[in-house]
Design a protein around this motif. Structure first.
Motif, PDB file in Angstrom:
ATOM      1  N   PHE A 263      24.715  79.569  20.752  1.00 14.75           N
ATOM      2  CA  PHE A 263      25.259  78.808  19.624  1.00 14.75           C
ATOM      3  C   PHE A 263      25.045  79.577  18.333  1.00 14.75           C
ATOM      4  O   PHE A 263      23.969  80.131  18.089  1.00 14.75           O
ATOM      5  N   SER A 264      26.100  79.607  17.507  1.00 14.02           N
ATOM      6  CA  SER A 264      25.985  80.214  16.183  1.00 14.02           C
ATOM      7  C   SER A 264      27.075  79.660  15.276  1.00 14.02           C
ATOM      8  O   SER A 264      28.263  79.711  15.631  1.00 14.02           O
ATOM      9  N   PRO A 265      26.730  79.134  14.085  1.00 13.37           N
ATOM     10  CA  PRO A 265      27.760  78.683  13.142  1.00 13.37           C
ATOM     11  C   PRO A 265      28.398  79.872  12.427  1.00 13.37           C
ATOM     12  O   PRO A 265      27.923  81.004  12.534  1.00 13.37           O
ATOM     13  N   GLU A 266      29.462  79.595  11.690  1.00 17.67           N
ATOM     14  CA  GLU A 266      30.031  80.607  10.813  1.00 17.67           C
ATOM     15  C   GLU A 266      29.136  80.763   9.584  1.00 17.67           C
ATOM     16  O   GLU A 266      28.373  79.858   9.237  1.00 17.67           O
ATOM     17  N   TYR A 267      29.224  81.916   8.949  1.00 20.39           N
ATOM     18  CA  TYR A 267      28.427  82.132   7.750  1.00 20.39           C
ATOM     19  C   TYR A 267      28.857  81.139   6.664  1.00 20.39           C
ATOM     20  O   TYR A 267      30.035  81.046   6.313  1.00 20.39           O
ATOM     21  N   GLY A 268      27.895  80.371   6.150  1.00 21.58           N
ATOM     22  CA  GLY A 268      28.188  79.380   5.123  1.00 21.58           C
ATOM     23  C   GLY A 268      28.631  78.035   5.665  1.00 21.58           C
ATOM     24  O   GLY A 268      28.763  77.070   4.892  1.00 21.58           O
ATOM     25  N   GLN A 269      28.879  77.915   6.951  1.00 19.17           N
ATOM     26  CA  GLN A 269      29.289  76.646   7.547  1.00 19.17           C
ATOM     27  C   GLN A 269      28.071  75.738   7.708  1.00 19.17           C
ATOM     28  O   GLN A 269      27.048  76.138   8.245  1.00 19.17           O
ATOM     29  N   SER A 270      28.167  74.493   7.229  1.00 19.44           N
ATOM     30  CA  SER A 270      27.027  73.576   7.274  1.00 19.44           C
ATOM     31  C   SER A 270      26.963  72.850   8.611  1.00 19.44           C
ATOM     32  O   SER A 270      27.980  72.667   9.294  1.00 19.44           O
ATOM     33  N   TYR A 271      25.764  72.425   8.973  1.00 17.46           N
ATOM     34  CA  TYR A 271      25.586  71.667  10.209  1.00 17.46           C
ATOM     35  C   TYR A 271      26.156  70.257  10.079  1.00 17.46           C
ATOM     36  O   TYR A 271      26.520  69.640  11.084  1.00 17.46           O
ATOM     37  N   TYR A 272      26.255  69.765   8.866  1.00 18.11           N
ATOM     38  CA  TYR A 272      26.912  68.467   8.651  1.00 18.11           C
ATOM     39  C   TYR A 272      28.387  68.566   9.029  1.00 18.11           C
ATOM     40  O   TYR A 272      28.945  67.668   9.665  1.00 18.11           O
ATOM     41  N   GLU A 273      29.000  69.681   8.667  1.00 19.60           N
ATOM     42  CA  GLU A 273      30.404  69.894   9.007  1.00 19.60           C
ATOM     43  C   GLU A 273      30.585  70.015  10.516  1.00 19.60           C
ATOM     44  O   GLU A 273      31.568  69.523  11.080  1.00 19.60           O
ATOM     45  N   ILE A 274      29.618  70.633  11.194  1.00 21.33           N
ATOM     46  CA  ILE A 274      29.742  70.864  12.632  1.00 21.33           C
ATOM     47  C   ILE A 274      29.534  69.583  13.426  1.00 21.33           C
ATOM     48  O   ILE A 274      30.359  69.211  14.277  1.00 21.33           O
ATOM     49  N   PHE A 275      28.432  68.875  13.155  1.00 19.53           N
ATOM     50  CA  PHE A 275      28.047  67.739  13.997  1.00 19.53           C
ATOM     51  C   PHE A 275      28.575  66.391  13.490  1.00 19.53           C
ATOM     52  O   PHE A 275      28.857  65.507  14.290  1.00 19.53           O
ATOM     53  N   SER A 276      28.713  66.219  12.188  1.00 20.26           N
ATOM     54  CA  SER A 276      29.191  64.940  11.662  1.00 20.26           C
ATOM     55  C   SER A 276      30.710  64.884  11.552  1.00 20.26           C
ATOM     56  O   SER A 276      31.336  63.867  11.856  1.00 20.26           O
ATOM     57  N   LEU A 277      31.323  65.972  11.120  1.00 15.29           N
ATOM     58  CA  LEU A 277      32.776  66.004  10.958  1.00 15.29           C
ATOM     59  C   LEU A 277      33.486  66.540  12.197  1.00 15.29           C
ATOM     60  O   LEU A 277      34.719  66.501  12.260  1.00 15.29           O
TER      61      LEU A 277
END
Length: 299
Positions: free
Chosen positions: A200-214
């Protein structure tokens, strides 16, 4: 003439008696041989392979780099608890052994100026099948493959928007292990590395709120290979038997690096390990009561 006939009869009777005695001795020796063979086969059937288990505490130093949180390298104290279990299997003519390792590790680190802190925690489980490609009285060499899974993360106390970075992976890995008996001691050296899997790895600057909540998590689960993930686990131990218990001590080194989504993560640790090793049997019934022979799957 009567005397000669009587001597001939006595000689014949004596010969028959000797032949019967010889045949009786042959039968007794044959029965004794069969009895010994039967006892030997029965003993082999009642031989059980034991499981080698060890629980060790580790202390050392960790180096943390995660450009999602900070471009700086943090370093500090690391602690771990490792349970190492090697058990026999019925595969490949009962030659294959199964190694399972469960590890919990934490680290407390600071940046070069000691103005900020990062905390690291991870739980790892590894299951590896090892086959003995070479063995003699003192030296054994194993090779195999297995599953390596981990779940953890890094937390940076300075960051406010994105203070944490989740670390999760599942890989297929290769492993090689060599053991050597020298006098009372048993030495082991083992290296392991993953070659394919997912992490698992997010994009640079991508928030975990955006990933899991949205629900915008597309591209955060990546295929792992040598191109974007490099890892090496170096494990060296010495078993020291003392009276009725065995001390296991050694070194555990971990190197893990990923480069994906414009984020570089590097987690390196060096630890001194110490604990106890034991042999155990997991069976019951009449076989457990009658068995008096043990065959270790490790020593």
């Amino acid at each position: 003439m009567v005397s000669k006939n009587r001597c001939s009869i006595e000689n014949a009777v004596s010969t028959i008696v000797r032949m019967r005695s010889f045949i009786a001795r042959i039968k007794i020796r044959t029965l004794f041989f069969l009895l010994v063979c039967s006892i030997s086969l029965s003993a082999q059937e009642n031989t059980f392979k034991s499981t080698n288990q060890a629980t060790l505490l580790g202390v050392g130093k960790a180096f943390l780099t995660d450009t999602y949180l900070s471009p700086l390298e943090y370093n500090g104290l690391t602690l771990s608890l490792l349970h190492d279990r090697i058990s026999p299997t019925r595969l490949f003519n009962e030659k294959l052994i199964l190694q399972q390792q469960f590890q919990m590790q934490v680290a407390f680190s600071k940046n070069p100026s000691a103005s900020a802190s990062e905390y690291f925690g991870e739980v790892t489980y590894m299951a590896t099948g090892l086959y003995p490609f070479f063995r003699n009285n003192n030296f054994r060499f194993y090779g195999g493959a297995g599953l390596d899974t981990s779940l953890g993360g890094i937390y940076n106390v300075r960051n406010s928007n994105n203070p944490g970075s989740l670390k999760a992976s599942a890989n297929l890995g290769l492993s090689a292990m060599a053991t050597y008996d020298w006098r009372r001691f048993t030495f082991r050296w083992q290296v392991s590395t993953p070659f394919a899997g997912m992490f698992f790895s997010p994009e640079y600057g991508q928030s975990y709120y955006e990933i899991f909540s949205l629900g915008n998590g597309k591209g955060t689960v990546r295929f792992a290979s040598f191109q974007n993930q490099l890892a090496l686990r170096n494990y060296f131990t010495v078993d020291i038997p003392i009276n009725n218990f065995t001390i296991r001590t050694g070194y555990l080194g971990n190197y893990y690096r990923t480069d994906v989504n414009d984020i570089i993560t590097k987690i390196v640790s060096h630890q001194f390990m110490v604990g106890f090793a034991v042999e155990s049997l997991n069976f019951g019934g009449f076989k457990a009561k009658k068995n008096n022979r043990l065959k270790s799957s490790y020593y």
